[in-house]
Scaffold this motif. Structure first.
Motif, PDB file in Angstrom:
ATOM      1  N   ASP A 141       0.830  -1.206   0.000  1.00 40.79           N
ATOM      2  CA  ASP A 141       0.000   0.000   0.000  1.00 40.79           C
ATOM      3  C   ASP A 141       0.865   1.258   0.000  1.00 40.79           C
ATOM      4  OD1 ASP A 141       0.993   0.131   2.578  1.00 40.79           O
ATOM      5  OD2 ASP A 141      -0.924  -0.244   3.563  1.00 40.79           O
ATOM      6  N   VAL A 169      -2.843  -6.293   2.437  1.00 43.26           N
ATOM      7  CA  VAL A 169      -2.642  -5.001   1.790  1.00 43.26           C
ATOM      8  C   VAL A 169      -1.192  -4.534   1.810  1.00 43.26           C
ATOM      9  CG1 VAL A 169      -5.001  -4.239   2.244  1.00 43.26           C
ATOM     10  CG2 VAL A 169      -3.189  -3.719   3.901  1.00 43.26           C
ATOM     11  N   HIS A 170      -0.367  -5.116   2.686  1.00 47.18           N
ATOM     12  CA  HIS A 170       1.041  -4.702   2.699  1.00 47.18           C
ATOM     13  C   HIS A 170       1.901  -5.771   3.357  1.00 47.18           C
ATOM     14  CE1 HIS A 170       4.207  -1.652   2.290  1.00 47.18           C
ATOM     15  NE2 HIS A 170       4.696  -2.156   3.416  1.00 47.18           N
TER      16      HIS A 170
END
Length: 217
Positions: A141, A169-170
């Motif tokens: 992200d 997401v990361h």
């Protein structure tokens, strides 16, 4: 030739998306495009993502400087396994001044092996991840590119952030964390299996890098 559709003399890095300082995303989309355009196998099984860093997060790389050397916190490249046994493995590095792509042996000699002695804490470690796994599991992200105030340190790519298939997401930090203590002692069958099956692949040193690719079938 890398394949019948593209060889080192006809390719151009300008054909591929490139955002300075976002090498992990550049390589992510590079792998996808090489597969989609038939330059690599359609499933990307002949492609490998290689993270280069060390415990100090300072890795030497060729540059435009007069001495040809620069220290980056990390770098990411793509290595394509030679299509036939008599063809070289190729390095796709969108930030290199070497021919694009370059034979792995040439890349190692020109970019990785220093002409001077490095202190032990600056010795490079290489994380080799099979591209099909990387494309499913990698996520960013871009939080690592924001300062404490939330402002961009470097302008981000125009593309959407990368989200892993499982919704992560990361996880860029997981790929970047490297220690010489975790480098494999030798290249064995289980090492090669881990490269092809493990989310984070394996860690090798610079003397083992070419050996890994010479043994992967």
């Amino acid at each position: 030739m890398a394949t019948e559709k593209l060889d080192a003399s006809s390719s151009s890095s300008s054909r591929f998306d490139h955002t300075p300082y976002y090498c992990e995303e550049n390589v992510y989309f590079l792998c996808k495009k090489l597969s989609e355009e038939g330059i690599a196998k359609s499933d990307g099984s002949d492609l490998f993502v290689v993270f280069i860093s060390n415990e100090k997060k300072q890795a030497r790389k060729a540059s435009h400087r007069a001495d040809g050397v620069i220290l980056w916190d990390y770098h990411v490249i793509c290595v394509q396994k030679g299509k036939e046994s008599n063809l070289p493995h190729l390095v796709w590095d969108l930030d290199s001044t070497l021919p694009f792509p370059s034979p792995l042996a040439t890349y190692v000699a020109e970019t990785i092996r220093p002409s001077f002695q490095l202190f032990s804490e600056f010795q490079r470690v290489f994380r080799i991840v099979h591209a099909p796994i990387f494309l499913r599991c990698f996520a960013s992200d871009r939080r690592h590119m924001k300062d404490p105030a939330g402002e961009w340190v470097f302008p981000p790519p125009s593309s959407e952030v990368i989200v892993a298939e499982d919704g992560t997401v990361h996880n860029l930090n997981e790929y970047m964390e490297m220690s010489s203590l975790d480098v494999v002692k030798s290249i064995e069958a289980d090492t090669l299996d881990a490269v092809l099956t493990q989310k984070l692949g394996v860690l090798v040193n610079e003397s083992q890098l070419e050996e890994v690719f010479s043994q992967i079938s």
